[in-house]
Design an enzyme around this catalytic site. Structure first.
Site, PDB file in Angstrom:
ATOM      1  N   ASP A   1     -29.595  55.503  -9.059  1.00 58.04           N
ATOM      2  CA  ASP A   1     -30.006  54.122  -8.846  1.00 58.04           C
ATOM      3  C   ASP A   1     -29.924  53.409 -10.184  1.00 58.04           C
ATOM      4  O   ASP A   1     -30.053  54.051 -11.240  1.00 58.04           O
ATOM      5  CB  ASP A   1     -31.439  54.060  -8.307  1.00 58.04           C
ATOM      6  CG  ASP A   1     -31.752  52.738  -7.620  1.00 58.04           C
ATOM      7  OD1 ASP A   1     -31.767  52.695  -6.382  1.00 58.04           O
ATOM      8  OD2 ASP A   1     -31.965  51.727  -8.334  1.00 58.04           O
TER       9      ASP A   1
ATOM     10  N   ASP B   1     -25.313  52.444 -12.692  1.00 56.49           N
ATOM     11  CA  ASP B   1     -24.901  51.102 -12.287  1.00 56.49           C
ATOM     12  C   ASP B   1     -23.475  51.214 -11.765  1.00 56.49           C
ATOM     13  O   ASP B   1     -22.550  51.486 -12.536  1.00 56.49           O
ATOM     14  CB  ASP B   1     -24.967  50.164 -13.490  1.00 56.49           C
ATOM     15  CG  ASP B   1     -24.445  48.760 -13.196  1.00 56.49           C
ATOM     16  OD1 ASP B   1     -24.041  48.493 -12.035  1.00 56.49           O
ATOM     17  OD2 ASP B   1     -24.411  47.937 -14.137  1.00 56.49           O
TER      18      ASP B   1
ATOM     19  N   ASN C   1     -23.962  53.682  -1.065  1.00 51.99           N
ATOM     20  CA  ASN C   1     -24.987  52.836  -0.457  1.00 51.99           C
ATOM     21  C   ASN C   1     -25.260  51.565  -1.255  1.00 51.99           C
ATOM     22  O   ASN C   1     -25.825  50.612  -0.717  1.00 51.99           O
ATOM     23  CB  ASN C   1     -26.287  53.650  -0.317  1.00 51.99           C
ATOM     24  CG  ASN C   1     -27.427  52.836   0.216  1.00 51.99           C
ATOM     25  OD1 ASN C   1     -27.349  52.271   1.302  1.00 51.99           O
ATOM     26  ND2 ASN C   1     -28.515  52.760  -0.546  1.00 51.99           N
TER      27      ASN C   1
ATOM     28  N   TYR D   1     -20.994  38.811   0.648  1.00 49.29           N
ATOM     29  CA  TYR D   1     -21.457  40.131   1.095  1.00 49.29           C
ATOM     30  C   TYR D   1     -20.676  40.596   2.326  1.00 49.29           C
ATOM     31  O   TYR D   1     -20.232  41.754   2.395  1.00 49.29           O
ATOM     32  CB  TYR D   1     -22.946  40.036   1.401  1.00 49.29           C
ATOM     33  CG  TYR D   1     -23.564  41.238   2.068  1.00 49.29           C
ATOM     34  CD1 TYR D   1     -23.932  42.358   1.338  1.00 49.29           C
ATOM     35  CD2 TYR D   1     -23.830  41.228   3.441  1.00 49.29           C
ATOM     36  CE1 TYR D   1     -24.536  43.447   1.948  1.00 49.29           C
ATOM     37  CE2 TYR D   1     -24.434  42.308   4.057  1.00 49.29           C
ATOM     38  CZ  TYR D   1     -24.780  43.419   3.315  1.00 49.29           C
ATOM     39  OH  TYR D   1     -25.369  44.491   3.926  1.00 49.29           O
TER      40      TYR D   1
ATOM     41  N   LYS E   1     -18.276  43.855   2.705  1.00 50.62           N
ATOM     42  CA  LYS E   1     -18.492  44.912   3.690  1.00 50.62           C
ATOM     43  C   LYS E   1     -17.272  45.089   4.593  1.00 50.62           C
ATOM     44  O   LYS E   1     -16.936  46.227   4.983  1.00 50.62           O
ATOM     45  CB  LYS E   1     -19.735  44.609   4.524  1.00 50.62           C
ATOM     46  CG  LYS E   1     -21.050  44.715   3.759  1.00 50.62           C
ATOM     47  CD  LYS E   1     -21.322  46.130   3.256  1.00 50.62           C
ATOM     48  CE  LYS E   1     -22.746  46.281   2.744  1.00 50.62           C
ATOM     49  NZ  LYS E   1     -23.039  47.642   2.244  1.00 50.62           N
TER      50      LYS E   1
END
Length: 257
Positions: free
Chosen positions: A37, A63, A90, A156, A160
């Site tokens: 993370d 990152d 993710n 976004y 995706k």
């Protein structure tokens, strides 16, 4: 025997939400998990929780917008666990739209695409040689229903949708090398991003045929399936895990608002 006995997995953005639930699920099924993370402290808490429950996990600050950081995370996983069998992409970025499309900001567009799409590309590129070497490698990308239908968030959603395309092209490239690549497209999932908006979630619940929004564990269960040998003949697939929302056509404006 647990499905992920003697497997090693790397999960991005695993310090909370879907990523954390996935780390726990794979560890419960026997995987050694690298919890990555951008927030190392958050990753550390998840890894510690897994270890407290008897699983094997390490944390690593990563990152996905930084190629060197991605390559360091993959190298650490292989060095620590001796192999890498599963990659779960993710990490994402999602900024609100400007009221008018013509007022959209270049930096916002670039950030959402870089973290959500190019970040997954960086991770897959770094991990692929090790996934090939494992002889049973699997990549599971976390997409979104936004990449399938219009739910707003221009950048976004474009990212995706691009991730779904990358899933298909990479599946074709990596399949002959023994690596499967699939994508899960979640609907609304109750994560920290929705903190303080319970009323909005209650409104959205009514728009799902199954009568509720998703929980991180719902997505983690689908990841575990696609990453496991139970899905040995599944690659290049986009699996909606969305309570049925993409099966219907009403209520989208309410969901966007």
């Amino acid at each position: 025997m647990k499905r992920f006995e003697d497997h090693a997995a790397l999960i991005t953005a695993a310090g909370s939400g879907i990523g954390a639930a996935t780390a726990h699920r794979l560890a419960e099924e026997g995987a050694r998990v690298l919890v990555t993370d951008i927030d190392e402290a958050a990753a550390g808490k998840v890894a510690a929780s897994i270890r407290e429950q008897g699983g094997t996990a390490r944390e690593f600050a990563c990152d996905v917008g930084d190629r060197a950081a991605v390559e360091a995370a993959v190298a650490y996983a292989v060095e620590t666990f001796g192999r890498l069998d599963v990659l779960v992409n993710n990490a994402c970025a999602c900024h609100p739209d400007a009221p008018l499309f013509e007022d959209e900001d270049d930096e916002v567009w670039a950030t959402d695409l870089d973290i959500t799409l190019t970040g997954a590309y960086r991770c897959a590129r770094a991990a692929l040689p090790h996934l090939v070497a494992s002889g049973r490698g699997a990549i599971v990308n976390i997409g979104s229903v936004n990449g399938i239908q219009d739910f707003g968030n221009h950048a976004y959603s474009a990212a995706k949708a691009g991730l779904a395309s990358l899933t298909r092209t990479l599946a074709g490239h990596a399949g002959p090398r023994g690596v499967r690549v699939n994508l899960i497209a979640p609907g609304t999932v109750r994560t920290a991003a929705w903190a303080g908006r319970d009323e909005q979630l209650d409104t959205m619940r009514e728009l799902y045929p199954l009568g509720r929004v998703g929980e991180p564990a719902d997505i983690a269960a689908a990841v575990a399936f696609l990453a496991s040998s139970d899905a040995a003949w599944v690659t290049g697939a986009v699996l909606p895990v969305d309570g049925g929302t993409t099966a219907i056509s009403s209520g989208f404006k309410i969901m966007r608002d």
